[in-house]
Design an enzyme around this catalytic site. Sequence first.
Site, PDB file in Angstrom:
ATOM      1  N   HIS A 177       5.320 -11.359   9.439  1.00 32.00           N
ATOM      2  CA  HIS A 177       4.688 -11.637   7.909  1.00 32.00           C
ATOM      3  C   HIS A 177       5.426 -12.473   7.537  1.00 32.00           C
ATOM      4  O   HIS A 177       6.247 -12.142   6.485  1.00 32.00           O
ATOM      5  CB  HIS A 177       4.406 -10.269   7.439  1.00 32.00           C
ATOM      6  CG  HIS A 177       3.367 -10.574   6.257  1.00 32.00           C
ATOM      7  ND1 HIS A 177       2.794 -11.863   6.027  1.00 32.00           N
ATOM      8  CD2 HIS A 177       3.082  -9.574   5.375  1.00 32.00           C
ATOM      9  CE1 HIS A 177       1.788 -11.375   5.051  1.00 32.00           C
ATOM     10  NE2 HIS A 177       2.074 -10.450   4.663  1.00 32.00           N
ATOM     11  N   ARG A 182       4.549 -14.442  -3.947  1.00 30.77           N
ATOM     12  CA  ARG A 182       3.836 -15.092  -2.797  1.00 30.77           C
ATOM     13  C   ARG A 182       3.386 -16.277  -3.149  1.00 30.77           C
ATOM     14  O   ARG A 182       3.222 -17.389  -2.419  1.00 30.77           O
ATOM     15  CB  ARG A 182       2.682 -14.168  -2.487  1.00 30.77           C
ATOM     16  CG  ARG A 182       3.342 -12.645  -1.682  1.00 30.77           C
ATOM     17  CD  ARG A 182       3.858 -12.938  -0.448  1.00 30.77           C
ATOM     18  NE  ARG A 182       3.046 -13.541   0.580  1.00 30.77           N
ATOM     19  CZ  ARG A 182       1.882 -12.905   1.145  1.00 30.77           C
ATOM     20  NH1 ARG A 182       1.895 -11.791   1.135  1.00 30.77           N
ATOM     21  NH2 ARG A 182       1.121 -13.908   1.904  1.00 30.77           N
ATOM     22  N   CYS A 237       5.935  -4.501   0.535  1.00 26.81           N
ATOM     23  CA  CYS A 237       4.951  -5.734   0.449  1.00 26.81           C
ATOM     24  C   CYS A 237       3.416  -5.369  -0.111  1.00 26.81           C
ATOM     25  O   CYS A 237       2.990  -6.364  -0.607  1.00 26.81           O
ATOM     26  CB  CYS A 237       5.075  -6.013   1.969  1.00 26.81           C
ATOM     27  SG  CYS A 237       4.373  -4.968   3.137  1.00 26.81           S
ATOM     28  N   GLN A 291       5.441 -13.438   3.448  1.00 24.73           N
ATOM     29  CA  GLN A 291       5.943 -12.335   2.625  1.00 24.73           C
ATOM     30  C   GLN A 291       7.422 -12.292   2.409  1.00 24.73           C
ATOM     31  O   GLN A 291       7.723 -12.166   1.577  1.00 24.73           O
ATOM     32  CB  GLN A 291       5.090 -10.854   3.356  1.00 24.73           C
ATOM     33  CG  GLN A 291       5.887  -9.810   2.749  1.00 24.73           C
ATOM     34  CD  GLN A 291       5.045  -9.506   1.424  1.00 24.73           C
ATOM     35  OE1 GLN A 291       4.012  -9.471   1.483  1.00 24.73           O
ATOM     36  NE2 GLN A 291       5.750  -9.104   0.345  1.00 24.73           N
ATOM     37  N   ARG A 295      -4.848 -15.343   9.574  1.00 22.67           N
ATOM     38  CA  ARG A 295      -4.255 -13.706   9.664  1.00 22.67           C
ATOM     39  C   ARG A 295      -4.871 -13.247  11.095  1.00 22.67           C
ATOM     40  O   ARG A 295      -5.980 -13.120  10.960  1.00 22.67           O
ATOM     41  CB  ARG A 295      -4.417 -12.862   8.456  1.00 22.67           C
ATOM     42  CG  ARG A 295      -4.223 -11.421   8.521  1.00 22.67           C
ATOM     43  CD  ARG A 295      -4.263 -10.736   7.302  1.00 22.67           C
ATOM     44  NE  ARG A 295      -3.133 -10.896   6.612  1.00 22.67           N
ATOM     45  CZ  ARG A 295      -2.791 -10.324   5.579  1.00 22.67           C
ATOM     46  NH1 ARG A 295      -3.675  -9.415   5.025  1.00 22.67           N
ATOM     47  NH2 ARG A 295      -1.686 -10.328   4.845  1.00 22.67           N
ATOM     48  N   ASP A 353       7.337  -0.085   3.984  1.00 24.33           N
ATOM     49  CA  ASP A 353       5.964  -0.799   4.077  1.00 24.33           C
ATOM     50  C   ASP A 353       5.233   0.401   4.832  1.00 24.33           C
ATOM     51  O   ASP A 353       5.810   1.732   5.063  1.00 24.33           O
ATOM     52  CB  ASP A 353       6.080  -1.687   5.069  1.00 24.33           C
ATOM     53  CG  ASP A 353       4.778  -2.330   5.541  1.00 24.33           C
ATOM     54  OD1 ASP A 353       3.553  -2.226   4.642  1.00 24.33           O
ATOM     55  OD2 ASP A 353       4.689  -2.986   6.542  1.00 24.33           O
TER      56      ASP A 353
HETATM   57  N1  NVA Z   1       2.602  -3.773   8.039  1.00 22.24           N
HETATM   58  C1  NVA Z   1       1.272  -3.811   7.337  1.00 22.24           C
HETATM   59  C2  NVA Z   1       1.532  -5.125   5.984  1.00 22.24           C
HETATM   60  C3  NVA Z   1       0.528  -5.392   5.271  1.00 22.24           C
HETATM   61  C4  NVA Z   1       0.528  -6.574   4.379  1.00 22.24           C
HETATM   62  C5  NVA Z   1       0.254  -4.486   8.194  1.00 22.24           C
HETATM   63  O1  NVA Z   1       0.208  -5.273   9.108  1.00 22.24           O
HETATM   64  O2  NVA Z   1      -1.089  -3.999   7.839  1.00 22.24           O
HETATM   65  N1   CP Z   2       1.260  -8.155   1.439  1.00 24.17           N
HETATM   66  C1   CP Z   2       0.137  -8.670   1.841  1.00 24.17           C
HETATM   67  O1   CP Z   2       0.385  -9.252   2.576  1.00 24.17           O
HETATM   68  O2   CP Z   2      -0.903  -8.131   1.271  1.00 24.17           O
HETATM   69  P1   CP Z   2      -2.446  -8.495   1.681  1.00 24.17           P
HETATM   70  O3   CP Z   2      -2.622  -7.680   2.929  1.00 24.17           O
HETATM   71  O4   CP Z   2      -3.162  -7.690   0.568  1.00 24.17           O
HETATM   72  O5   CP Z   2      -2.570  -9.838   1.775  1.00 24.17           O
END
Ligand code: NVA
Ligand code: CP
Length: 308
Positions: free
Chosen positions: A130, A290, A262, A133, A103, A222
Amino acid sequence: MKNFLAIRDFSTEELNELLDLSIRLKKLYKSGGRDVCLGGKVLAMLFEKTSLRTRISFQVAMTDLGGTAIYLKPEDIGIIGKREPAKDMARVFSRYVDGIMARTFLHETLVELARWAMVPVINALSDWSHPCQVMADLMTILEHFGRLEGLTLAYVGDGNNVARSLAYGCAKFGLKYRIATPEEYALDQDTIRQANTIRPDTVYQTKEPADAVKNADVVYTDTWVSMGQESEKEKRIADFQGFQVNSQLLAGAPAHVKIMHCLPAYRGFEITDEVAEADSCIIFDQAENRLHFQRALLKTLLSGSSSL
Ligand code: NVA
Ligand code: CP
């Protein structure tokens, strides 16, 4: 299939195979069965940002398949490439483990890891996308509607990483994608062009949430403030006024509409508590899937086989 960095890299047939395997593995595990195809295999999980769902679901998926996972938290690795170049990290990890999931802030970091790693690299979220997801989301929609092709998914909020992966996912599986964002937060033209090249007329972009949701089977939102954007929080909250998924907006959507997010959800901002708690809201099915999707992904990438 070596890496899993973006939905756009795969054919609909390959993606369909992954969804099909996810559903078969879900059934198997729900009925008490197991598939220990990854016995002795190790996944390294590198996080530049925090996580609940992604971290736990990948770890459980590896354990379920007979393997193990090593969690490297943001404090452990910091920003990939800062202490040592991503290309060195990729080659070191490749000597120890059978797969890398990461990540990252920059999507290019994932691309660089994948370029140098001898083992599969999985995108566990970047600022750009993502994909895990969205594959779990498509699986969830398929379970609720019995099909994907011909459905309409409306997205209301920020044209961010999740919104971008949804555009590619919709194009690959034949859903119409109607996205409403404030002008400054629109989905980029490159993504729209590419999605519409994969399948013509996939993406329709508007500044009016009511316009996006009017014929929607699914309404998705989101956070307005993604990880890494914390310093813009106040401005963003002001700029996104009018883009909340609430009962007033949903009054203009078909009665059968399902609500998706998500997670994590910020109630009172992009979604109301009332909508998040409604029967039509399927956020926890998404979160569960997931695990099922990632089992299928890990099995495919790390064992090289999709047979059960
Ligand atoms: N758009 C959000 C998704 C979190 C799962 C982020 O990147 O923080
Ligand atoms: N939706 C998602 O990716 O959640 P986390 O950021 O908790 O992994």
